[in-house]
Write a protein that holds these residues in place. Structure first.
Motif, PDB file in Angstrom:
ATOM      1  N   ILE A 122      16.271  -0.347  -3.641  1.00 63.63           N
ATOM      2  CA  ILE A 122      17.606   0.276  -3.560  1.00 63.63           C
ATOM      3  C   ILE A 122      17.475   1.765  -3.290  1.00 63.63           C
ATOM      4  CG2 ILE A 122      19.639   0.891  -4.940  1.00 63.63           C
ATOM      5  CD1 ILE A 122      19.417  -1.953  -6.179  1.00 63.63           C
ATOM      6  N   LYS A 123      16.532   2.412  -3.950  1.00 65.91           N
ATOM      7  CA  LYS A 123      16.322   3.849  -3.757  1.00 65.91           C
ATOM      8  C   LYS A 123      15.927   4.158  -2.305  1.00 65.91           C
ATOM      9  CE  LYS A 123      13.709   7.725  -5.646  1.00 65.91           C
ATOM     10  NZ  LYS A 123      12.700   8.140  -6.599  1.00 65.91           N
TER      11      LYS A 123
ATOM     12  N   ALA B 261       0.822  -1.211   0.000  1.00 62.35           N
ATOM     13  CA  ALA B 261       0.000   0.000   0.000  1.00 62.35           C
ATOM     14  C   ALA B 261       0.856   1.261   0.000  1.00 62.35           C
ATOM     15  CB  ALA B 261      -0.926  -0.007   1.206  1.00 62.35           C
ATOM     16  N   ARG B 262       2.058   1.187   0.619  1.00 65.63           N
ATOM     17  CA  ARG B 262       2.923   2.362   0.673  1.00 65.63           C
ATOM     18  C   ARG B 262       4.380   1.928   0.745  1.00 65.63           C
ATOM     19  NH1 ARG B 262       4.293   3.338   6.245  1.00 65.63           N
ATOM     20  NH2 ARG B 262       3.143   1.922   7.554  1.00 65.63           N
ATOM     21  N   ASN B 263       5.264   2.849   0.420  1.00 62.39           N
ATOM     22  CA  ASN B 263       6.700   2.606   0.530  1.00 62.39           C
ATOM     23  C   ASN B 263       7.121   2.830   1.971  1.00 62.39           C
ATOM     24  OD1 ASN B 263       7.028   2.145  -2.232  1.00 62.39           O
ATOM     25  ND2 ASN B 263       7.419   4.285  -2.657  1.00 62.39           N
ATOM     26  N   ALA B 264       7.882   1.886   2.519  1.00 65.86           N
ATOM     27  CA  ALA B 264       8.341   2.031   3.900  1.00 65.86           C
ATOM     28  C   ALA B 264       9.568   1.168   4.138  1.00 65.86           C
ATOM     29  CB  ALA B 264       7.238   1.633   4.873  1.00 65.86           C
ATOM     30  N   VAL B 265      10.376   1.605   5.110  1.00 65.16           N
ATOM     31  CA  VAL B 265      11.502   0.810   5.584  1.00 65.16           C
ATOM     32  C   VAL B 265      11.278   0.622   7.072  1.00 65.16           C
ATOM     33  CG1 VAL B 265      14.000   0.702   5.911  1.00 65.16           C
ATOM     34  CG2 VAL B 265      13.070   1.778   3.868  1.00 65.16           C
TER      35      VAL B 265
ATOM     36  N   ALA C 208      17.451   5.870   3.335  1.00 66.94           N
ATOM     37  CA  ALA C 208      17.421   5.621   4.779  1.00 66.94           C
ATOM     38  C   ALA C 208      18.831   5.484   5.355  1.00 66.94           C
ATOM     39  CB  ALA C 208      16.607   4.365   5.073  1.00 66.94           C
ATOM     40  N   LEU C 209      19.737   4.905   4.570  1.00 62.78           N
ATOM     41  CA  LEU C 209      21.113   4.721   5.030  1.00 62.78           C
ATOM     42  C   LEU C 209      21.950   5.989   4.894  1.00 62.78           C
ATOM     43  CD1 LEU C 209      21.760   1.251   3.402  1.00 62.78           C
ATOM     44  CD2 LEU C 209      21.812   1.701   5.858  1.00 62.78           C
ATOM     45  N   GLY C 210      21.518   6.893   4.021  1.00 64.25           N
ATOM     46  CA  GLY C 210      22.269   8.115   3.783  1.00 64.25           C
ATOM     47  C   GLY C 210      23.487   7.890   2.904  1.00 64.25           C
ATOM     48  N   VAL C 211      23.373   6.919   1.982  1.00 61.25           N
ATOM     49  CA  VAL C 211      24.469   6.639   1.046  1.00 61.25           C
ATOM     50  C   VAL C 211      23.942   6.749  -0.377  1.00 61.25           C
ATOM     51  CG1 VAL C 211      25.657   5.095   2.657  1.00 61.25           C
ATOM     52  CG2 VAL C 211      24.059   4.137   1.011  1.00 61.25           C
ATOM     53  N   PRO C 212      24.828   6.953  -1.355  1.00 62.28           N
ATOM     54  CA  PRO C 212      24.378   6.973  -2.755  1.00 62.28           C
ATOM     55  C   PRO C 212      23.896   5.586  -3.188  1.00 62.28           C
ATOM     56  CG  PRO C 212      26.600   7.875  -2.543  1.00 62.28           C
ATOM     57  CD  PRO C 212      26.240   7.301  -1.221  1.00 62.28           C
ATOM     58  N   LYS C 213      22.938   5.563  -4.109  1.00 65.54           N
ATOM     59  CA  LYS C 213      22.402   4.289  -4.608  1.00 65.54           C
ATOM     60  C   LYS C 213      23.496   3.411  -5.190  1.00 65.54           C
ATOM     61  CE  LYS C 213      19.441   6.277  -7.274  1.00 65.54           C
ATOM     62  NZ  LYS C 213      18.399   6.573  -8.258  1.00 65.54           N
ATOM     63  N   SER C 214      24.509   4.027  -5.779  1.00 67.92           N
ATOM     64  CA  SER C 214      25.581   3.275  -6.424  1.00 67.92           C
ATOM     65  C   SER C 214      26.429   2.472  -5.429  1.00 67.92           C
ATOM     66  CB  SER C 214      26.478   4.215  -7.211  1.00 67.92           C
ATOM     67  OG  SER C 214      27.048   5.182  -6.347  1.00 67.92           O
TER      68      SER C 214
END
Length: 85
Positions: free
Chosen positions: A54-55, A25-29, A60-66
């Motif tokens: 990944i996005k 229903a929604r995006n969540a971590v 949430a981690l505060g890192v680039p997707k790459s």
């Protein structure tokens, strides 16, 4: 949508076990005693759900997707990610 602060996990070389629920229903971590759970609204077709996971995780981690590498579970709900150096 407020994501949890997972910056304490953003150490290079760390592996993260993630349970994914697509078509939610929604995006969540969510962080609980069993590990990380990620829900995404995207359908699991052609890697779209993996890209959404990944996005969200990177944000949430505060890192680039790459810097997030999918080690295992490309077509599974249980995935293993590694934070690259």
């Amino acid at each position: 949508m407020k994501l949890p602060d997972l910056s304490d996990l953003a150490i290079p070389g760390t592996t993260l076990a993630v349970r994914v629920t697509p078509k939610a229903a929604r995006n969540a971590v969510l962080r609980d005693e069993t590990g990380l759970r990620v829900t995404v609204t995207t359908v699991p077709e052609g890697g779209k759900a993996n890209a959404a996971v990944i996005k969200l995780l990177a944000k949430a981690l505060g890192v680039p997707k790459s810097r997030l590498e999918l080690l295992r579970g490309e077509t599974s709900r249980d995935k293993l990610f590694r934070i690259a150096d």
